[in-house]
Design a protein around this motif. Structure first.
Motif, short mmCIF file in Angstrom:
data_model
loop_
_atom_site.label_atom_id
_atom_site.label_comp_id
_atom_site.label_asym_id
_atom_site.label_seq_id
_atom_site.Cartn_x
_atom_site.Cartn_y
_atom_site.Cartn_z
N SER A 29 0.83 -1.20 0.00
CA SER A 29 0.00 0.00 0.00
C SER A 29 0.87 1.26 0.00
CB SER A 29 -0.93 0.01 1.22
OG SER A 29 -0.15 -0.03 2.41
N LYS A 49 2.88 2.11 -3.39
CA LYS A 49 2.48 0.71 -3.51
C LYS A 49 3.36 0.05 -4.57
CE LYS A 49 -1.48 -2.23 -4.48
NZ LYS A 49 -2.93 -2.25 -4.74
N GLU A 85 1.26 -4.87 5.79
CA GLU A 85 1.53 -3.86 4.76
C GLU A 85 2.62 -4.30 3.79
OE1 GLU A 85 0.85 0.32 6.98
OE2 GLU A 85 2.46 -0.91 7.85
#
Length: 111
Positions: A29, A49, A85
């Protein structure tokens, strides 16, 4: 309604870290400065990202989560991130590598 544990309810540090020191990872992200990154404005994009980085250290937060200090090579930023993440580039399953085809060789060249 079933009792489903949320990500934030899990005590990650009860298990080994998902990533290792030096492991290549990719950001899942966009990461913006929340005010903890000195020299950059709040809200400024620090990591895009798909940006590739290396795990430089592993710490903990609130005695519950692992925080991975990831150095992103393109931007030069070192950012603390949670496992959710990130995605590994060094330990991809064989079926994923097969799907990547020639791109898998390109990933190897980033080592």
């Amino acid at each position: 309604m079933p009792d489903i544990a949320r990500d934030d309810d899990v005590i990650e540090i009860a298990h080994p870290p998902r990533f290792e020191m030096g492991e290549r990872v990719i950001s899942r992200s966009v990461v913006r400065n929340d005010g903890t990154y000195n020299g950059r404005d709040i809200g400024e994009v620090l990591v895009h990202k798909g940006e590739v980085g290396f795990v430089r250290s592993i710490g903990t937060f609130l005695q519950q989560f692992y925080i991975y200090a990831v150095e992103f090579t393109d931007s030069g930023h070192r950012v603390g991130m949670r496992a959710k993440e990130l995605c590994t580039l060094d330990h991809l399953p064989e079926e994923v590598l097969a799907q990547l085809g020639e791109r898998a060789a390109q990933l190897d060249s980033l080592r």
